[in-house]
Motif scaffolding. Sequence first.
Motif, PDB file in Angstrom:
ATOM      1  N   PHE A   1       0.802  -1.737  -0.205  1.00  0.00           N
ATOM      2  CA  PHE A   1       0.268  -0.342  -0.379  1.00  0.00           C
ATOM      3  C   PHE A   1       1.281   1.596  -0.193  1.00  0.00           C
ATOM      4  CE2 PHE A   1      -2.085   3.581   2.460  1.00  0.00           C
ATOM      5  CZ  PHE A   1      -3.305   3.695   1.665  1.00  0.00           C
ATOM      6  N   ILE A   2       2.181   1.568   1.064  1.00  0.00           N
ATOM      7  CA  ILE A   2       2.350   2.444   0.977  1.00  0.00           C
ATOM      8  C   ILE A   2       3.265   2.947   0.026  1.00  0.00           C
ATOM      9  CG2 ILE A   2       5.228   3.118   2.337  1.00  0.00           C
ATOM     10  CD1 ILE A   2       3.553   2.224   4.931  1.00  0.00           C
ATOM     11  N   LEU A   3       4.018   1.568  -0.922  1.00  0.00           N
ATOM     12  CA  LEU A   3       4.459   1.386  -1.845  1.00  0.00           C
ATOM     13  C   LEU A   3       4.005   2.260  -2.663  1.00  0.00           C
ATOM     14  CD1 LEU A   3       7.162   0.653  -3.530  1.00  0.00           C
ATOM     15  CD2 LEU A   3       6.021  -1.609  -4.330  1.00  0.00           C
ATOM     16  N   ILE A   4       3.143   1.415  -3.847  1.00  0.00           N
ATOM     17  CA  ILE A   4       2.442   1.836  -4.336  1.00  0.00           C
ATOM     18  C   ILE A   4       1.939   2.997  -3.914  1.00  0.00           C
ATOM     19  CG2 ILE A   4       0.002   1.720  -5.770  1.00  0.00           C
ATOM     20  CD1 ILE A   4       0.201  -0.830  -4.940  1.00  0.00           C
ATOM     21  N   THR A   5       0.913   3.896  -2.790  1.00  0.00           N
ATOM     22  CA  THR A   5       0.356   4.903  -2.560  1.00  0.00           C
ATOM     23  C   THR A   5       1.228   6.490  -3.132  1.00  0.00           C
ATOM     24  OG1 THR A   5      -1.006   3.932  -1.178  1.00  0.00           O
ATOM     25  CG2 THR A   5      -0.884   6.598  -1.236  1.00  0.00           C
ATOM     26  N   PHE A   6       2.939   5.722  -2.512  1.00  0.00           N
ATOM     27  CA  PHE A   6       4.109   6.923  -2.184  1.00  0.00           C
ATOM     28  C   PHE A   6       5.083   7.077  -3.587  1.00  0.00           C
ATOM     29  CE2 PHE A   6       3.099   6.588   1.541  1.00  0.00           C
ATOM     30  CZ  PHE A   6       2.734   7.810   2.369  1.00  0.00           C
ATOM     31  N   MET A   7       5.413   6.424  -4.157  1.00  0.00           N
ATOM     32  CA  MET A   7       6.227   5.906  -5.332  1.00  0.00           C
ATOM     33  C   MET A   7       4.983   6.808  -6.252  1.00  0.00           C
ATOM     34  SD  MET A   7       9.350   5.327  -6.009  1.00  0.00           S
ATOM     35  CE  MET A   7       9.661   3.627  -5.095  1.00  0.00           C
ATOM     36  N   GLN A   8       4.125   5.927  -7.119  1.00  0.00           N
ATOM     37  CA  GLN A   8       3.523   7.157  -7.500  1.00  0.00           C
ATOM     38  C   GLN A   8       3.230   8.395  -7.543  1.00  0.00           C
ATOM     39  OE1 GLN A   8      -0.091   8.470  -7.615  1.00  0.00           O
ATOM     40  NE2 GLN A   8       0.312   8.906  -9.112  1.00  0.00           N
ATOM     41  N   SER A   9       2.570   9.256  -6.260  1.00  0.00           N
ATOM     42  CA  SER A   9       2.506  10.481  -6.258  1.00  0.00           C
ATOM     43  C   SER A   9       3.583  11.055  -6.746  1.00  0.00           C
ATOM     44  CB  SER A   9       2.167  10.077  -4.325  1.00  0.00           C
ATOM     45  OG  SER A   9       2.341  12.041  -4.695  1.00  0.00           O
ATOM     46  N   GLY A  10       5.295  10.299  -5.787  1.00  0.00           N
ATOM     47  CA  GLY A  10       6.416  10.908  -6.489  1.00  0.00           C
ATOM     48  C   GLY A  10       6.499  10.924  -7.593  1.00  0.00           C
ATOM     49  N   ILE A  11       6.550  10.163  -8.167  1.00  0.00           N
ATOM     50  CA  ILE A  11       6.856   9.967 -10.242  1.00  0.00           C
ATOM     51  C   ILE A  11       6.002  10.475 -10.281  1.00  0.00           C
ATOM     52  CG2 ILE A  11       6.903   8.528 -11.686  1.00  0.00           C
ATOM     53  CD1 ILE A  11       7.502   6.436  -9.896  1.00  0.00           C
ATOM     54  N   ASP A  12       4.643  11.363 -10.259  1.00  0.00           N
ATOM     55  CA  ASP A  12       3.492  11.979 -10.751  1.00  0.00           C
ATOM     56  C   ASP A  12       4.129  13.719 -10.400  1.00  0.00           C
ATOM     57  OD1 ASP A  12       1.309  12.733 -11.727  1.00  0.00           O
ATOM     58  OD2 ASP A  12       0.812  13.801 -10.006  1.00  0.00           O
ATOM     59  N   LYS A  13       4.682  13.593  -9.615  1.00  0.00           N
ATOM     60  CA  LYS A  13       5.465  15.116  -8.873  1.00  0.00           C
ATOM     61  C   LYS A  13       6.680  15.699 -10.062  1.00  0.00           C
ATOM     62  CE  LYS A  13       3.586  15.434  -4.442  1.00  0.00           C
ATOM     63  NZ  LYS A  13       2.588  14.713  -4.039  1.00  0.00           N
ATOM     64  N   ALA A  14       7.157  14.474 -10.277  1.00  0.00           N
ATOM     65  CA  ALA A  14       8.406  14.624 -11.060  1.00  0.00           C
ATOM     66  C   ALA A  14       8.673  14.292 -12.511  1.00  0.00           C
ATOM     67  CB  ALA A  14       8.975  13.420 -10.772  1.00  0.00           C
ATOM     68  N   ALA A  15       7.297  14.063 -12.690  1.00  0.00           N
ATOM     69  CA  ALA A  15       7.177  13.584 -13.923  1.00  0.00           C
ATOM     70  C   ALA A  15       5.955  15.117 -14.416  1.00  0.00           C
ATOM     71  CB  ALA A  15       6.405  12.506 -14.476  1.00  0.00           C
ATOM     72  N   ASP A  16       4.873  15.904 -13.652  1.00  0.00           N
ATOM     73  CA  ASP A  16       4.271  17.137 -14.171  1.00  0.00           C
ATOM     74  C   ASP A  16       4.735  17.918 -13.281  1.00  0.00           C
ATOM     75  OD1 ASP A  16       2.537  18.471 -14.686  1.00  0.00           O
ATOM     76  OD2 ASP A  16       0.787  17.690 -14.310  1.00  0.00           O
ATOM     77  N   TRP A  17       6.094  18.132 -12.793  1.00  0.00           N
ATOM     78  CA  TRP A  17       6.577  19.721 -12.112  1.00  0.00           C
ATOM     79  C   TRP A  17       5.709  20.465 -12.323  1.00  0.00           C
ATOM     80  CZ3 TRP A  17       9.421  19.187  -8.172  1.00  0.00           C
ATOM     81  CH2 TRP A  17       9.945  20.609  -7.279  1.00  0.00           C
ATOM     82  N   LYS A  18       5.470  21.177 -13.567  1.00  0.00           N
ATOM     83  CA  LYS A  18       5.637  22.683 -13.711  1.00  0.00           C
ATOM     84  C   LYS A  18       3.521  22.438 -13.512  1.00  0.00           C
ATOM     85  CE  LYS A  18       4.429  25.670 -16.779  1.00  0.00           C
ATOM     86  NZ  LYS A  18       5.035  26.441 -18.523  1.00  0.00           N
ATOM     87  N   GLY A  19       3.327  20.961 -14.063  1.00  0.00           N
ATOM     88  CA  GLY A  19       1.495  21.335 -13.442  1.00  0.00           C
ATOM     89  C   GLY A  19       1.291  20.672 -12.108  1.00  0.00           C
ATOM     90  N   ASN A  20       2.282  20.590 -11.460  1.00  0.00           N
ATOM     91  CA  ASN A  20       1.919  20.031  -9.794  1.00  0.00           C
ATOM     92  C   ASN A  20       2.196  21.349  -9.110  1.00  0.00           C
ATOM     93  OD1 ASN A  20       0.838  17.545  -8.847  1.00  0.00           O
ATOM     94  ND2 ASN A  20       2.721  16.678 -10.313  1.00  0.00           N
ATOM     95  N   THR A  21       3.212  21.959  -9.620  1.00  0.00           N
ATOM     96  CA  THR A  21       4.025  23.305  -8.352  1.00  0.00           C
ATOM     97  C   THR A  21       2.467  24.071  -9.042  1.00  0.00           C
ATOM     98  OG1 THR A  21       5.434  23.543 -10.532  1.00  0.00           O
ATOM     99  CG2 THR A  21       6.007  22.679  -8.668  1.00  0.00           C
TER     100      THR A  21
END
Length: 131
Positions: free
Chosen positions: A16-36
């Motif tokens: 659960f932790i792996l899926i939740t946190f890794m996906q969220s971290g990768i999403d932030k890296a992949a869509d930096w401009k959109g997230n910020t």
Amino acid sequence: MQNLTTNITEILILLFILITFMQSGIDKAADWKGNTGWLKEHFSGTFLGGTVPLMVAIVMILEIITGFLAILGIIWLLAYDASAWALYACVLSCITLLMLLFGQRIAKDYAGAFTLTGYFIVCIFGVYILS
């Protein structure tokens, strides 16, 4: 197989932790401009408004580290029946969620803060059973 059945609860929590946190971290890296961009607006009326890129970077790094700790925790539970890495993953996940909760509360996003409660319960239960 013995370690799998003995540690099944811990492994499921770590997945659960792996899926939740890794996906969220990768999403932030992949869509930096959109997230910020979205978060700058979200925190625009708060004292955190000018620190959004730094906050996103810190949270992203913690989320990815947490995901890797969860992987290590699963491997060590299965291979060695050792729980230290699993505990570290659960503790860091709780710390990261508390950081996110703080931000949501500062932004007065009470519904967003409330949704973190379910994640926190799972992670703190992991800390409880591993400590």
